[in-house]
Design a protein around this motif. Structure first.
Motif, mmCIF file in Angstrom:
data_model
loop_
_atom_site.group_PDB
_atom_site.id
_atom_site.type_symbol
_atom_site.label_atom_id
_atom_site.label_comp_id
_atom_site.label_asym_id
_atom_site.label_seq_id
_atom_site.Cartn_x
_atom_site.Cartn_y
_atom_site.Cartn_z
ATOM 1 N N GLN A 148 1.029 -1.390 0.000
ATOM 2 C CA GLN A 148 -0.038 -0.165 0.011
ATOM 3 C C GLN A 148 0.747 1.439 -0.120
ATOM 4 O O GLN A 148 0.586 2.455 -0.650
ATOM 5 N N LEU A 149 1.906 1.272 0.779
ATOM 6 C CA LEU A 149 2.800 2.455 0.873
ATOM 7 C C LEU A 149 3.456 2.685 -0.520
ATOM 8 O O LEU A 149 3.588 4.035 -1.020
ATOM 9 N N LEU A 150 3.770 1.593 -0.959
ATOM 10 C CA LEU A 150 4.553 1.996 -2.257
ATOM 11 C C LEU A 150 3.558 2.240 -3.460
ATOM 12 O O LEU A 150 3.969 3.007 -4.415
ATOM 13 N N SER A 151 2.480 1.807 -3.224
ATOM 14 C CA SER A 151 1.337 2.061 -4.477
ATOM 15 C C SER A 151 0.873 3.418 -4.328
ATOM 16 O O SER A 151 0.381 3.848 -5.382
ATOM 17 N N ASP A 152 0.601 3.897 -3.013
ATOM 18 C CA ASP A 152 -0.096 5.319 -3.018
ATOM 19 C C ASP A 152 0.718 6.433 -2.855
ATOM 20 O O ASP A 152 0.208 7.605 -2.940
ATOM 21 N N SER A 153 2.025 6.391 -2.737
ATOM 22 C CA SER A 153 2.875 7.407 -2.791
ATOM 23 C C SER A 153 3.355 8.059 -4.084
ATOM 24 O O SER A 153 3.218 7.368 -5.128
ATOM 25 N N ASN A 154 3.292 9.497 -3.966
ATOM 26 C CA ASN A 154 3.657 10.051 -5.424
ATOM 27 C C ASN A 154 5.196 10.627 -4.958
ATOM 28 O O ASN A 154 5.798 11.210 -6.154
ATOM 29 N N ASN A 155 5.846 10.360 -4.106
ATOM 30 C CA ASN A 155 7.362 10.486 -3.957
ATOM 31 C C ASN A 155 8.063 9.891 -5.244
ATOM 32 O O ASN A 155 8.055 8.550 -5.357
ATOM 33 N N PRO A 156 9.034 10.466 -6.240
ATOM 34 C CA PRO A 156 9.596 9.937 -7.159
ATOM 35 C C PRO A 156 10.417 8.790 -6.660
ATOM 36 O O PRO A 156 10.555 7.730 -7.268
ATOM 37 N N SER A 157 11.037 8.853 -5.273
ATOM 38 C CA SER A 157 11.871 7.855 -4.965
ATOM 39 C C SER A 157 11.019 6.533 -4.704
ATOM 40 O O SER A 157 11.492 5.363 -5.048
ATOM 41 N N ILE A 158 9.819 6.538 -4.033
ATOM 42 C CA ILE A 158 9.022 5.595 -3.701
ATOM 43 C C ILE A 158 8.607 5.069 -5.075
ATOM 44 O O ILE A 158 8.329 3.801 -5.240
ATOM 45 N N GLU A 159 8.001 5.748 -5.993
ATOM 46 C CA GLU A 159 7.751 5.429 -7.462
ATOM 47 C C GLU A 159 8.809 4.530 -8.044
ATOM 48 O O GLU A 159 8.554 3.533 -8.364
ATOM 49 N N ARG A 160 10.007 4.969 -7.983
ATOM 50 C CA ARG A 160 10.997 4.134 -8.564
ATOM 51 C C ARG A 160 11.332 2.609 -7.899
ATOM 52 O O ARG A 160 11.585 1.705 -8.133
#
Length: 229
Positions: A148-160
């Motif tokens: 969930q944390l990985l899927s919902d974040s718009n932070n570029p680092s998290i997206e990577r």
């Protein structure tokens, strides 16, 4: 007489207890510590054993928060609950097998195996399916909270991180261009150690066992018969 019987039963109980713990998590931890000098923070279990069932060949790890503390600090995202990615789901820990595979790489076996797979559409397709399975297993092994944390974040680092977790195969290989028809080149191999760890850990359970790992196994038997596999 009664005392002797009591002692006898006590010895049986102790022996049984020791036997029951011989394959315990504590024993796994100590054997991995002996091989690596430490236990990885994201260690889950030993995923493959040598034939004597005493020495680990590979371990399974959690796909996040792994590696050295320095790496975690460098790769982490300040203020985020999800820290450094660790895409290596299966990690080769056995020193003598690792050394033997390094020798194979020094002899040019990575290029030889790449050429063999590239020449066979069947092997190429098996390798692609292997990458897909690896990515799916990695993502599914994450907790629901981390997904969930990985899927919902718009932070570029998290997206990577999310892309790395969902769309990279063995050794972090990006196979999506091949599967989406954008490119025709076979996905790269990168690291024989990672492919072998995956192969020995999953060869009896996967629909598409790792073909690179299988070829490495044959090469080890041929070039390093002295190594217990």
């Amino acid at each position: 007489m009664i005392k002797a019987i009591f002692i006898w039963f006590s010895l049986i109980f102790v022996c049984a207890a020791l036997s029951a713990t011989s394959g315990s998590g504590a024993t796994e931890l100590e054997r991995v510590r002996t091989q690596l000098g430490y236990v990885p923070t994201n260690f889950i279990s030993v995923s493959a054993w040598k034939s004597d069932l005493q020495q680990p060949i590979a371990i399974r790890t959690y796909p996040l928060n792994g590696g050295a503390k320095r790496r975690q600090s460098k790769a982490g995202v300040p203020g985020q609950a999800v820290n450094s990615p660790f895409p290596t789901l299966y990690w080769l820990t056995c020193p003598d097998i690792s050394k033997a595979i390094a020798d194979l790489e020094g002899r040019g076996y990575l290029k030889k195996i790449e050429a063999s797979i590239r020449e066979s559409s069947e092997l190429t397709n098996k390798l692609v399916q292997c990458h897909i399975q690896y990515a799916e297993e990695r993502w599914n092994s994450l907790t629901e909270k981390d997904q969930q944390l990985l899927s919902d974040s718009n932070n570029p680092s998290i997206e990577r991180m999310r892309i790395m977790m969902r769309d990279s195969g063995v050794s972090g290989t990006n196979f999506t261009m091949y599967t989406e028809g954008v490119g025709t080149e076979m996905p790269s191999i990168k690291c024989l150690h990672a492919h072998y760890a995956h192969y020995v850990s999953t060869k009896d359970t996967l629909e598409f066992p790792n073909p690179v790992g299988a070829m490495v196994h044959e090469a080890l038997q041929k070039c390093h018969p002295e190594v217990d596999l």
